[in-house]
Design an enzyme around this catalytic site. Structure first.
Site, PDB file in Angstrom:
ATOM      1  CE  LYS A 132     -76.431  48.686 -38.865  1.00 14.91           C
ATOM      2  NZ  LYS A 132     -76.675  49.960 -38.227  1.00 14.91           N
TER       3      LYS A 132
ATOM      4  CE1 TYR B 145     -75.041  54.248 -38.365  1.00 14.10           C
ATOM      5  CE2 TYR B 145     -76.951  55.426 -39.184  1.00 14.10           C
ATOM      6  CZ  TYR B 145     -75.888  54.577 -39.397  1.00 14.10           C
ATOM      7  OH  TYR B 145     -75.682  54.049 -40.638  1.00 14.10           O
TER       8      TYR B 145
ATOM      9  NE  ARG C 241     -97.432  52.536 -51.730  1.00 10.49           N
ATOM     10  CZ  ARG C 241     -98.742  52.830 -51.855  1.00 10.49           C
ATOM     11  NH1 ARG C 241     -99.505  52.937 -50.786  1.00 10.49           N
ATOM     12  NH2 ARG C 241     -99.266  53.008 -53.040  1.00 10.49           N
TER      13      ARG C 241
ATOM     14  CG  ASP D  46     -81.129  53.591 -32.628  1.00  7.26           C
ATOM     15  OD1 ASP D  46     -81.078  52.352 -32.537  1.00  7.26           O
ATOM     16  OD2 ASP D  46     -80.597  54.233 -33.551  1.00  7.26           O
TER      17      ASP D  46
HETATM   18  C1  LIG Z   1     -77.162  51.271 -38.605  1.00  7.07           C
HETATM   19  C2  LIG Z   1     -77.827  52.110 -37.584  1.00  7.07           C
HETATM   20  C3  LIG Z   1     -78.913  52.937 -37.918  1.00  7.07           C
HETATM   21  C4  LIG Z   1     -79.427  53.078 -39.326  1.00  7.07           C
HETATM   22  O1  LIG Z   1     -80.012  51.914 -39.789  1.00  7.07           O
HETATM   23  P1  LIG Z   1     -79.972  51.444 -41.346  1.00  7.07           P
HETATM   24  O2  LIG Z   1     -80.624  50.127 -41.301  1.00  7.07           O
HETATM   25  O3  LIG Z   1     -78.540  51.412 -41.764  1.00  7.07           O
HETATM   26  O4  LIG Z   1     -80.746  52.480 -42.103  1.00  7.07           O
HETATM   27  C5  LIG Z   1     -79.507  53.646 -36.890  1.00  7.07           C
HETATM   28  N1  LIG Z   1     -79.049  53.572 -35.613  1.00  7.07           N
HETATM   29  C6  LIG Z   1     -78.015  52.796 -35.270  1.00  7.07           C
HETATM   30  C7  LIG Z   1     -77.574  52.751 -33.846  1.00  7.07           C
HETATM   31  C8  LIG Z   1     -77.363  52.049 -36.240  1.00  7.07           C
HETATM   32  O5  LIG Z   1     -76.305  51.302 -35.884  1.00  7.07           O
END
Ligand SMILES: *Cc1c(COP(=O)(O)O)cnc(C)c1O
Length: 379
Positions: free
Chosen positions: A195, A98, A46, A170
């Protein structure tokens, strides 16, 4: 070092014990010690894992940052970040974000006494009325999801510079190929590596990247204390994805431009939201802070009904109807009933997210095949 070289080489060394050029998947939970407390820097998985270490270094390098901190998902990264704060602390957020982030903030963290202000930050000065001595962080997402609005990162950092406020971005939609928020003055970059970084729709992963050592140490402490760490195989997949980020993103940008222009000319389409149009309200900011405009876009139909939108959504063949984005294959989605269903309808409409809005993640297939697929669906 140029980006293409950096994504392939930076932060990653051949495995010291074997010379393996690709970082092995260290599928272990613990490490044998020679004597009590005498070990090779690894005690328990961890806390440290060699596959994760290499990934964290590579992610930091990709964002021109000093420290990378990896998590089991993007939301785990945001959740851990929010544990920096105390009850009564306030956070200012962009209002076009998001859905899962909004849910985490309002349904979970508000219960623990954090206060969030959701504000339209396409006009940076809108921050000022909300800045006070309890403000701890400004949370930005740009390009925004799903309306592809652009926030001026540099200007927002400038406005809040005199204050003791962290700026977090983000950067999932842009990826480090198109935008590096730390270079524009931000303190924290967050990615859902699920993504574009992973890029192949086969792994869920998240990360934070920072420059300041003290902040990094606080985040490593929380990563280990709260334990939302990724498995080594997932780290391996993100390491592999990162190596082709630049070639994939180039094609995402090319295909994105073709599809956005095609849709805009289509007689059944009302509005196309894509930040590469010269008449996009934030085009100048996009051009200044990004290296391209990407493959994410959304659009509404002239027939602004749910039925018309559903007909398109269920008729494409190459564009698969699915949540998520950023993979090599094209996806089509309906934010109001999918990614953004966790935001109340009144709140969605107030932010300009129409019921009929359709979102595309344009993949790296042949652009003409993608156009033909949309043509049939729109007919
Ligand atoms: C998918 C996404 C998230 C969340 O991420 P996960 O890996 O699904 O937990 C946060 N911000 C944006 C812009 C996203 O597209």
């Amino acid at each position: 070092m140029q980006q293409a070289t950096k994504f392939i080489h930076a932060g990653v060394e051949p495995d010291p014990s074997t010379g393996a050029i690709m970082t092995p998947i260290f599928q272990t939970s613990t490490y044998v010690q020679e004597a009590p407390g005498k070990h090779k820097g690894y005690e328990y998985a961890r806390t440290q894992n060699p596959t994760r270490d290499q990934l964290q270094k590579a992610l930091a390098a990709a964002e021109n940052g000093a420290y990378g901190i990896s998590f089991g998902s993007g939301l785990a990264a945001i959740d851990t970040l929010l544990k920096l704060f105390n009850p009564g602390d306030e956070i200012i957020c962009t209002n076009d974000l998001y859905g899962g982030t909004y849910r985490l903030m309002t349904k979970v963290w508000e219960r623990y006494g954090l206060k969030f202000h959701f504000v339209d930050l396409t006009e940076p000065s809108n921050i000022e009325p909300f800045l006070n001595e309890r403000t701890r962080m400004i949370w930005l997402e740009t390009p925004t999801n799903p309306l592809l609005r652009i926030l001026d990162i540099k200007e927002i950092c400038h406005i809040s510079k005199e204050r003791n406020v962290l700026i977090a971005v983000d950067n999932t939609f842009a990826s480090p190929y198109l935008q590096n928020p730390l270079d524009l003055g931000a303190d924290i970059v967050m990615h859902s590596a699920t993504k574009y970084l992973g890029g192949h729709s086969d792994v869920v992963h998240g990360c934070l990247i920072v420059n300041k050592e003290e902040l990094a140490q606080q985040l490593y402490f929380l990563q280990n204390s709260c334990g939302a760490v990724p498995g080594p195989q997932d780290c391996f997949l993100i390491l592999r994805g990162l190596k082709t980020l630049h070639v994939r993103m180039q094609r995402h940008c090319e295909n994105g431009a073709v599809i956005a222009k095609y849709l805009r000319e289509h007689p059944k389409v009302e509005t196309v939201h894509w930040c590469g149009f010269e008449d996009h309200p934030n085009y100048e900011v996009a051009k200044a802070q990004m290296r391209g405009f990407g493959g994410m876009m959304s659009f509404t139909l002239k027939n602004d009904s749910l039925e018309a939108a559903y007909a398109v959504l269920s008729s494409t063949k190459l564009f698969s109807l699915a949540e998520s984005l950023g993979g090599v294959e094209s996806l089509i989605g309906h934010p109001a009933s999918m990614t953004h269903a966790s935001i109340p309808r009144e709140e969605r409409l107030r932010n300009g997210l129409a019921d009929s809005l359709i979102r595309l993640s344009v993949g790296i297939e042949d652009a003409n095949d993608l156009v033909r697929d949309l043509e049939k669906a729109l007919a």
